[in-house]
Design an enzyme around this catalytic site. Structure first.
Site, PDB file in Angstrom:
ATOM      1  N   ASP A  19       0.826  -1.206   0.000  1.00  0.00           N
ATOM      2  CA  ASP A  19       0.000   0.000   0.000  1.00  0.00           C
ATOM      3  C   ASP A  19       0.863   1.261   0.000  1.00  0.00           C
ATOM      4  O   ASP A  19       1.966   1.263   0.544  1.00  0.00           O
ATOM      5  CB  ASP A  19      -0.912  -0.025   1.240  1.00  0.00           C
ATOM      6  CG  ASP A  19      -2.070   0.956   1.119  1.00  0.00           C
ATOM      7  OD1 ASP A  19      -2.282   1.500   0.015  1.00  0.00           O
ATOM      8  OD2 ASP A  19      -2.757   1.176   2.131  1.00  0.00           O
ATOM      9  N   GLY A  20       0.360   2.322  -0.594  1.00  0.00           N
ATOM     10  CA  GLY A  20       1.020   3.624  -0.496  1.00  0.00           C
ATOM     11  C   GLY A  20       1.617   4.155  -1.790  1.00  0.00           C
ATOM     12  O   GLY A  20       2.246   5.215  -1.790  1.00  0.00           O
ATOM     13  N   ASN A  21       1.403   3.444  -2.891  1.00  0.00           N
ATOM     14  CA  ASN A  21       1.960   3.914  -4.178  1.00  0.00           C
ATOM     15  C   ASN A  21       1.413   5.289  -4.567  1.00  0.00           C
ATOM     16  O   ASN A  21       2.135   6.151  -5.063  1.00  0.00           O
ATOM     17  CB  ASN A  21       1.606   2.944  -5.317  1.00  0.00           C
ATOM     18  CG  ASN A  21       2.227   1.579  -5.130  1.00  0.00           C
ATOM     19  OD1 ASN A  21       3.108   1.404  -4.292  1.00  0.00           O
ATOM     20  ND2 ASN A  21       1.774   0.616  -5.915  1.00  0.00           N
ATOM     21  N   ARG A  32      -0.588   8.972 -10.174  1.00  0.00           N
ATOM     22  CA  ARG A  32      -0.578   7.760  -9.336  1.00  0.00           C
ATOM     23  C   ARG A  32       0.171   6.602  -9.986  1.00  0.00           C
ATOM     24  O   ARG A  32       0.840   5.816  -9.319  1.00  0.00           O
ATOM     25  CB  ARG A  32      -2.016   7.347  -9.018  1.00  0.00           C
ATOM     26  CG  ARG A  32      -2.780   8.381  -8.183  1.00  0.00           C
ATOM     27  CD  ARG A  32      -4.219   7.950  -7.974  1.00  0.00           C
ATOM     28  NE  ARG A  32      -4.294   6.651  -7.332  1.00  0.00           N
ATOM     29  CZ  ARG A  32      -4.169   6.462  -6.016  1.00  0.00           C
ATOM     30  NH1 ARG A  32      -3.978   7.484  -5.202  1.00  0.00           N
ATOM     31  NH2 ARG A  32      -4.237   5.254  -5.505  1.00  0.00           N
ATOM     32  N   SER A  64      -7.165  -5.646  -6.054  1.00  0.00           N
ATOM     33  CA  SER A  64      -8.275  -6.260  -5.324  1.00  0.00           C
ATOM     34  C   SER A  64      -9.572  -6.181  -6.129  1.00  0.00           C
ATOM     35  O   SER A  64      -9.676  -5.407  -7.084  1.00  0.00           O
ATOM     36  CB  SER A  64      -8.464  -5.561  -3.975  1.00  0.00           C
ATOM     37  OG  SER A  64      -9.148  -4.341  -4.167  1.00  0.00           O
ATOM     38  N   ASN A  67     -10.633  -2.712  -6.383  1.00  0.00           N
ATOM     39  CA  ASN A  67      -9.824  -1.729  -7.115  1.00  0.00           C
ATOM     40  C   ASN A  67     -10.422  -1.307  -8.469  1.00  0.00           C
ATOM     41  O   ASN A  67      -9.987  -0.316  -9.057  1.00  0.00           O
ATOM     42  CB  ASN A  67      -8.388  -2.228  -7.325  1.00  0.00           C
ATOM     43  CG  ASN A  67      -7.539  -2.171  -6.065  1.00  0.00           C
ATOM     44  OD1 ASN A  67      -6.602  -2.950  -5.883  1.00  0.00           O
ATOM     45  ND2 ASN A  67      -7.851  -1.249  -5.157  1.00  0.00           N
ATOM     46  N   ARG A  70     -11.514   2.385  -9.061  1.00  0.00           N
ATOM     47  CA  ARG A  70     -10.593   3.495  -9.351  1.00  0.00           C
ATOM     48  C   ARG A  70     -10.853   4.019 -10.758  1.00  0.00           C
ATOM     49  O   ARG A  70     -11.590   3.410 -11.523  1.00  0.00           O
ATOM     50  CB  ARG A  70      -9.159   3.008  -9.205  1.00  0.00           C
ATOM     51  CG  ARG A  70      -8.914   2.560  -7.775  1.00  0.00           C
ATOM     52  CD  ARG A  70      -7.472   2.261  -7.502  1.00  0.00           C
ATOM     53  NE  ARG A  70      -7.322   1.992  -6.077  1.00  0.00           N
ATOM     54  CZ  ARG A  70      -6.196   2.077  -5.414  1.00  0.00           C
ATOM     55  NH1 ARG A  70      -5.090   2.430  -6.035  1.00  0.00           N
ATOM     56  NH2 ARG A  70      -6.147   1.816  -4.127  1.00  0.00           N
ATOM     57  N   ARG A 193      -5.337  -2.296   8.293  1.00  0.00           N
ATOM     58  CA  ARG A 193      -6.552  -3.001   7.832  1.00  0.00           C
ATOM     59  C   ARG A 193      -6.132  -4.229   7.031  1.00  0.00           C
ATOM     60  O   ARG A 193      -5.065  -4.242   6.436  1.00  0.00           O
ATOM     61  CB  ARG A 193      -7.358  -2.107   6.875  1.00  0.00           C
ATOM     62  CG  ARG A 193      -8.147  -1.011   7.502  1.00  0.00           C
ATOM     63  CD  ARG A 193      -9.086  -0.395   6.451  1.00  0.00           C
ATOM     64  NE  ARG A 193      -8.369   0.147   5.319  1.00  0.00           N
ATOM     65  CZ  ARG A 193      -7.829   1.364   5.275  1.00  0.00           C
ATOM     66  NH1 ARG A 193      -7.932   2.157   6.315  1.00  0.00           N
ATOM     67  NH2 ARG A 193      -7.203   1.781   4.197  1.00  0.00           N
ATOM     68  N   SER A 195      -8.228  -5.386   4.542  1.00  0.00           N
ATOM     69  CA  SER A 195      -8.755  -5.089   3.204  1.00  0.00           C
ATOM     70  C   SER A 195      -9.045  -6.329   2.360  1.00  0.00           C
ATOM     71  O   SER A 195      -8.668  -6.404   1.192  1.00  0.00           O
ATOM     72  CB  SER A 195      -7.799  -4.167   2.446  1.00  0.00           C
ATOM     73  OG  SER A 195      -7.704  -2.935   3.110  1.00  0.00           O
TER      74      SER A 195
HETATM   75  C1  FPP Z   1      -1.938   0.229  -3.299  1.00  0.00           C
HETATM   76  O1  FPP Z   1      -1.448   1.545  -3.238  1.00  0.00           O
HETATM   77  C2  FPP Z   1      -1.369  -0.458  -4.430  1.00  0.00           C
HETATM   78  C3  FPP Z   1      -2.065  -1.016  -5.460  1.00  0.00           C
HETATM   79  C4  FPP Z   1      -3.540  -0.995  -5.545  1.00  0.00           C
HETATM   80  C5  FPP Z   1      -1.370  -1.636  -6.571  1.00  0.00           C
HETATM   81  C6  FPP Z   1      -0.240  -2.524  -6.217  1.00  0.00           C
HETATM   82  C7  FPP Z   1       0.555  -2.665  -7.407  1.00  0.00           C
HETATM   83  C8  FPP Z   1       1.896  -2.605  -7.482  1.00  0.00           C
HETATM   84  C9  FPP Z   1       2.817  -2.516  -6.339  1.00  0.00           C
HETATM   85  C10 FPP Z   1       2.438  -2.592  -8.844  1.00  0.00           C
HETATM   86  C11 FPP Z   1       3.246  -3.703  -9.248  1.00  0.00           C
HETATM   87  C12 FPP Z   1       2.775  -5.058  -8.983  1.00  0.00           C
HETATM   88  C13 FPP Z   1       3.196  -6.081  -9.728  1.00  0.00           C
HETATM   89  C14 FPP Z   1       2.815  -7.454  -9.374  1.00  0.00           C
HETATM   90  C15 FPP Z   1       4.034  -5.880 -10.904  1.00  0.00           C
HETATM   91  P1  FPP Z   1      -2.482   2.739  -3.408  1.00  0.00           P
HETATM   92  O2  FPP Z   1      -2.560   3.061  -4.843  1.00  0.00           O
HETATM   93  O3  FPP Z   1      -3.770   2.372  -2.769  1.00  0.00           O
HETATM   94  O4  FPP Z   1      -1.754   3.865  -2.612  1.00  0.00           O
HETATM   95  P2  FPP Z   1      -2.461   5.019  -1.759  1.00  0.00           P
HETATM   96  O5  FPP Z   1      -3.189   4.343  -0.630  1.00  0.00           O
HETATM   97  O6  FPP Z   1      -1.300   5.836  -1.288  1.00  0.00           O
HETATM   98  O7  FPP Z   1      -3.375   5.761  -2.688  1.00  0.00           O
END
Ligand code: FPP
Length: 241
Positions: A19-21, A32, A64, A67, A70, A193, A195
């Site tokens: 989480d946190g990207n 994002r 998920s 997701n 989004r 969480r 989730s």
């Molecule tokens: C949650 O962060 C992250 C995701 C929904 C995507 C996870 C995907 C990757 C790490 C990309 C690469 C994966 C593979 C298998 C190549 P968020 O977007 O909810 O972050 P935020 O809570 O800060 O908005």
């Protein structure tokens, strides 16, 4: 006693909610998807660190069932990132002894992506050093619901009776049927969480919530989290002698 990987050598099965990207990208005034791309590079680093850290099974939450809510741009960008990840990493994963599996409902995924997923599973099927499971269009409730549906079908067909339905039988219909239960679930970015991740399988798992955003989660931090896990005592509901 739940089924678990070898506990003596550390957490045999680690599951991660990456989480946190989005916030990482936002902090840099970038879209994002920039954060998701940085997150994918971290996936590579963490997978590579597993053999030295005694992690035999790594399961990561990539997308998920929720997701899809989004924006279309983000969803399409993530799907394209998964395709690119498979195309770019396949050779290295094969060479490095990584067996890749995917969990989640494939029905809603693009056929091209599903084909790449099938091919990567087949390509790496003989590897045994690290078992990497990537959850795409995965939700714990959805997984249990799909399993219950298949179980009901078996009963309907007369191949099972209602008396056969127990936790062990239901487990055999889950996407994770060949995997041990996770010993440790890590979630990055400071949110505490689950989730909808591995709801059934994490009944006895330890949890670690770290503040680091996923694109900043290094192999060094991973090792630190694992060593703090090693100092805990797990009881599985029982009293240990
Ligand atoms: C949650 O962060 C992250 C995701 C929904 C995507 C996870 C995907 C990757 C790490 C990309 C690469 C994966 C593979 C298998 C190549 P968020 O977007 O909810 O972050 P935020 O809570 O800060 O908005």
């Amino acid at each position: 006693m739940p089924k678990h990987a070898d506990l003596k050598t550390g957490p045999g099965h680690v599951a991660i909610i990456m989480d946190g990207n989005g916030r990482w990208a936002q902090q840099r005034n970038r879209p994002r998807l920039f954060g998701h791309h940085a997150g994918a590079r971290r996936v590579r680093e963490i997978v590579a660190a597993c053999p030295d850290l005694g992690v035999k099974y790594l399961t990561i939450f990539a997308f998920s069932t929720e997701n899809w809510k989004r924006t279309q741009t983000e969803v399409a960008g993530l799907m394209s990132l998964f395709r690119k990840y498979i195309e770019r990493e396949a050779k290295a994963l094969l060479k490095n002894g990584v067996r890749v599996r995917f969990i989640g409902d494939r029905i809603r995924l693009d056929v091209k992506l599903v084909r790449l997923m099938d091919e990567l599973e087949l390509l790496t099927a003989d590897n045994d050093l690290v078992h990497l499971t990537i959850a795409i269009n995965y939700g714990g409730r959805d997984e249990v619901t799909r399993a219950a549906k298949r179980l009901a079908y078996e009963v309907e067909m007369g191949r099972l009776t209602h008396n056969d339905v127990d936790a062990e039988t239901l487990s055999r219909f889950l996407d994770t049927r060949v995997l041990p239960d996770p010993d440790l679930v890590i979630r990055t970015s400071g949110e505490a969480r689950i989730s909808n991740f591995l709801l059934w399988q994490s009944a006895y798992s330890e949890y670690e919530f770290v503040d680091t955003l996923w694109p900043d989660f290094t192999a060094v931090e991973f090792a630190r989290v694992l060593s703090s896990y090693g100092r805990r005592e797990r009881r599985f509901g029982a009293v240990l002698a």
